[in-house]
Design a protein around this motif. Structure first.
Motif, mmCIF file in Angstrom:
data_model
loop_
_atom_site.group_PDB
_atom_site.id
_atom_site.type_symbol
_atom_site.label_atom_id
_atom_site.label_comp_id
_atom_site.label_asym_id
_atom_site.label_seq_id
_atom_site.Cartn_x
_atom_site.Cartn_y
_atom_site.Cartn_z
ATOM 1 N N ALA A 1 8.032 19.048 -2.571
ATOM 2 C CA ALA A 1 7.323 18.023 -1.777
ATOM 3 C C ALA A 1 5.872 17.912 -2.096
ATOM 4 O O ALA A 1 5.011 17.015 -2.085
ATOM 5 C CB ALA A 1 7.470 18.343 -0.396
ATOM 6 N N LYS A 2 5.098 19.171 -2.388
ATOM 7 C CA LYS A 2 3.858 19.259 -2.712
ATOM 8 C C LYS A 2 3.437 18.562 -3.852
ATOM 9 O O LYS A 2 2.272 18.197 -4.001
ATOM 10 C CB LYS A 2 3.412 21.031 -2.613
ATOM 11 N N LEU A 3 4.323 18.652 -4.719
ATOM 12 C CA LEU A 3 4.122 18.103 -5.795
ATOM 13 C C LEU A 3 4.361 16.620 -5.962
ATOM 14 O O LEU A 3 3.911 15.915 -7.292
ATOM 15 C CB LEU A 3 4.944 18.794 -7.312
ATOM 16 N N ASP A 4 4.985 15.951 -5.041
ATOM 17 C CA ASP A 4 4.977 14.461 -4.914
ATOM 18 C C ASP A 4 3.773 13.849 -4.634
ATOM 19 O O ASP A 4 2.913 14.226 -4.211
ATOM 20 C CB ASP A 4 6.165 14.113 -3.900
ATOM 21 N N ALA A 5 3.854 12.507 -5.251
ATOM 22 C CA ALA A 5 2.381 11.772 -4.777
ATOM 23 C C ALA A 5 2.559 11.429 -3.450
ATOM 24 O O ALA A 5 3.561 11.108 -2.992
ATOM 25 C CB ALA A 5 2.376 10.527 -5.858
ATOM 26 N N TYR A 6 1.273 11.430 -2.857
ATOM 27 C CA TYR A 6 1.159 11.066 -1.492
ATOM 28 C C TYR A 6 0.929 9.376 -1.501
ATOM 29 O O TYR A 6 -0.325 9.120 -2.005
ATOM 30 C CB TYR A 6 0.100 11.816 -0.571
ATOM 31 N N GLU A 7 1.583 8.733 -0.833
ATOM 32 C CA GLU A 7 1.519 7.206 -0.678
ATOM 33 C C GLU A 7 1.083 6.872 0.727
ATOM 34 O O GLU A 7 1.588 5.592 0.939
ATOM 35 C CB GLU A 7 2.811 6.562 -1.180
ATOM 36 N N CYS A 8 0.444 7.415 1.288
ATOM 37 C CA CYS A 8 0.121 7.186 2.747
ATOM 38 C C CYS A 8 1.205 6.673 3.506
ATOM 39 O O CYS A 8 1.047 5.737 4.441
ATOM 40 C CB CYS A 8 -1.045 5.664 2.739
ATOM 41 N N GLY A 9 2.153 7.438 3.806
ATOM 42 C CA GLY A 9 3.182 7.328 4.527
ATOM 43 C C GLY A 9 4.341 6.182 3.966
ATOM 44 O O GLY A 9 5.371 6.042 4.554
ATOM 45 N N ILE A 10 4.041 5.571 2.884
ATOM 46 C CA ILE A 10 4.961 4.687 2.288
ATOM 47 C C ILE A 10 5.812 5.597 1.221
ATOM 48 O O ILE A 10 5.046 6.359 0.394
ATOM 49 C CB ILE A 10 4.363 3.672 1.353
ATOM 50 N N GLU A 11 7.191 5.648 1.227
ATOM 51 C CA GLU A 11 7.844 6.365 0.416
ATOM 52 C C GLU A 11 7.733 5.865 -1.060
ATOM 53 O O GLU A 11 7.962 4.331 -1.408
ATOM 54 C CB GLU A 11 9.524 6.246 0.786
ATOM 55 N N PRO A 12 7.382 6.713 -2.013
ATOM 56 C CA PRO A 12 7.270 6.237 -3.323
ATOM 57 C C PRO A 12 8.449 6.013 -4.029
ATOM 58 O O PRO A 12 9.445 6.476 -3.728
ATOM 59 C CB PRO A 12 6.556 7.448 -4.043
ATOM 60 N N SER A 13 8.496 5.029 -4.772
ATOM 61 C CA SER A 13 9.846 4.652 -5.542
ATOM 62 C C SER A 13 9.736 4.932 -6.902
ATOM 63 O O SER A 13 8.536 5.057 -7.643
ATOM 64 C CB SER A 13 10.177 3.235 -5.459
ATOM 65 N N PRO A 14 10.638 5.275 -7.480
ATOM 66 C CA PRO A 14 10.695 5.867 -8.910
ATOM 67 C C PRO A 14 10.577 4.779 -9.874
ATOM 68 O O PRO A 14 9.877 4.829 -11.053
ATOM 69 C CB PRO A 14 12.232 6.280 -9.067
ATOM 70 N N GLN A 15 10.861 3.573 -9.545
ATOM 71 C CA GLN A 15 10.652 2.217 -10.331
ATOM 72 C C GLN A 15 9.201 1.585 -10.025
ATOM 73 O O GLN A 15 9.005 1.216 -8.502
ATOM 74 C CB GLN A 15 11.856 1.353 -10.076
ATOM 75 N N PRO A 16 8.364 1.321 -10.918
ATOM 76 C CA PRO A 16 7.210 0.595 -10.398
ATOM 77 C C PRO A 16 7.490 -0.821 -9.958
ATOM 78 O O PRO A 16 8.637 -1.340 -10.500
ATOM 79 C CB PRO A 16 6.469 0.537 -11.656
ATOM 80 N N VAL A 17 7.203 -1.510 -8.983
ATOM 81 C CA VAL A 17 7.321 -2.527 -8.312
ATOM 82 C C VAL A 17 6.428 -3.704 -9.177
ATOM 83 O O VAL A 17 5.147 -3.491 -9.343
ATOM 84 C CB VAL A 17 6.700 -2.837 -6.661
ATOM 85 N N VAL A 18 7.063 -4.917 -9.578
ATOM 86 C CA VAL A 18 6.231 -5.860 -10.243
ATOM 87 C C VAL A 18 5.140 -6.496 -9.174
ATOM 88 O O VAL A 18 5.241 -6.757 -8.010
ATOM 89 C CB VAL A 18 7.128 -6.871 -10.638
ATOM 90 N N GLY A 19 3.716 -6.468 -9.660
ATOM 91 C CA GLY A 19 2.837 -6.872 -8.750
ATOM 92 C C GLY A 19 2.149 -5.720 -7.790
ATOM 93 O O GLY A 19 1.343 -5.898 -7.135
ATOM 94 N N GLY A 20 2.767 -4.520 -8.161
ATOM 95 C CA GLY A 20 2.173 -3.422 -7.168
ATOM 96 C C GLY A 20 2.922 -3.470 -5.760
ATOM 97 O O GLY A 20 2.538 -2.474 -5.194
ATOM 98 N N GLY A 21 3.674 -4.217 -5.453
ATOM 99 C CA GLY A 21 4.126 -4.140 -4.115
ATOM 100 C C GLY A 21 3.330 -4.972 -2.923
ATOM 101 O O GLY A 21 2.149 -5.014 -3.164
ATOM 102 N N ARG A 22 3.829 -4.960 -1.770
ATOM 103 C CA ARG A 22 3.036 -5.672 -0.587
ATOM 104 C C ARG A 22 2.349 -4.236 -0.111
ATOM 105 O O ARG A 22 2.792 -3.245 0.351
ATOM 106 C CB ARG A 22 3.951 -6.310 0.324
ATOM 107 N N VAL A 23 1.303 -4.631 0.437
ATOM 108 C CA VAL A 23 0.424 -3.823 1.219
ATOM 109 C C VAL A 23 0.078 -4.179 2.248
ATOM 110 O O VAL A 23 -0.336 -5.420 2.661
ATOM 111 C CB VAL A 23 -1.075 -3.250 0.473
ATOM 112 N N PRO A 24 0.386 -3.374 3.643
ATOM 113 C CA PRO A 24 -0.168 -4.115 4.643
ATOM 114 C C PRO A 24 -1.483 -4.602 5.004
ATOM 115 O O PRO A 24 -2.164 -3.574 4.718
ATOM 116 C CB PRO A 24 0.498 -3.005 5.615
#
Length: 132
Positions: free
Chosen positions: A48-71
């Motif tokens: 858990a300490k070595l995982d990337a922190y994404e501001c509460g959003i679960e990081p996905s192993p696959q990159p999302v095209v366009g970077g995904g939606r940010v609230p």
């Protein structure tokens, strides 16, 4: 020539010596702090300490095209911070020089606070301060 240096005339470069010393002191302090943190800090690593922190959003192993939606709330929070942070940056010098500026300064700062107040009222009315 020796008399001029003895009287404190010196070169113009000598006047920069305190700045150079302060710069070197700052660089040295930063380097020593970074080194001591890595040497003396705890070394208890886990997944858990070595995982990337994404501001509460679960990081996905696959990159999302366009970077995904940010609230939009993230952007709104950033803009509000900038708005009110800049307000404080401009209010502090006014508070320091209020007597020197006189009536002109008072009118200018009232106009500035009114402008920021309208922005605050607009954000409040639009629901930008609701954290649901």
């Amino acid at each position: 020539m020796g008399g001029v240096l003895a009287q404190g005339g010196g070169t113009e470069l000598g006047s920069y010596l305190p700045f150079v010393f302060l710069f070197l002191l700052g660089i040295g302090f930063a380097g020593v702090s970074a080194a001591m943190g890595s040497l003396l800090g705890p070394k208890r690593y886990n997944r858990a300490k070595l995982d990337a922190y994404e501001c509460g959003i679960e990081p996905s192993p696959q990159p999302v095209v366009g970077g995904g939606r940010v609230p939009v709330a993230y952007y709104l929070t950033a803009m509000l911070f900038i708005l009110f942070d800049i307000e404080m940056v401009f209010l502090y010098p006014f508070a320091v020089t209020a007597k020197v500026l006189g009536a002109f300064g008072l009118v200018e700062i009232v106009l500035f606070i009114a402008t920021v107040g309208f922005a605050y009222a607009y954000v409040w009315r639009r629901g930008g301060l609701d954290w649901n």
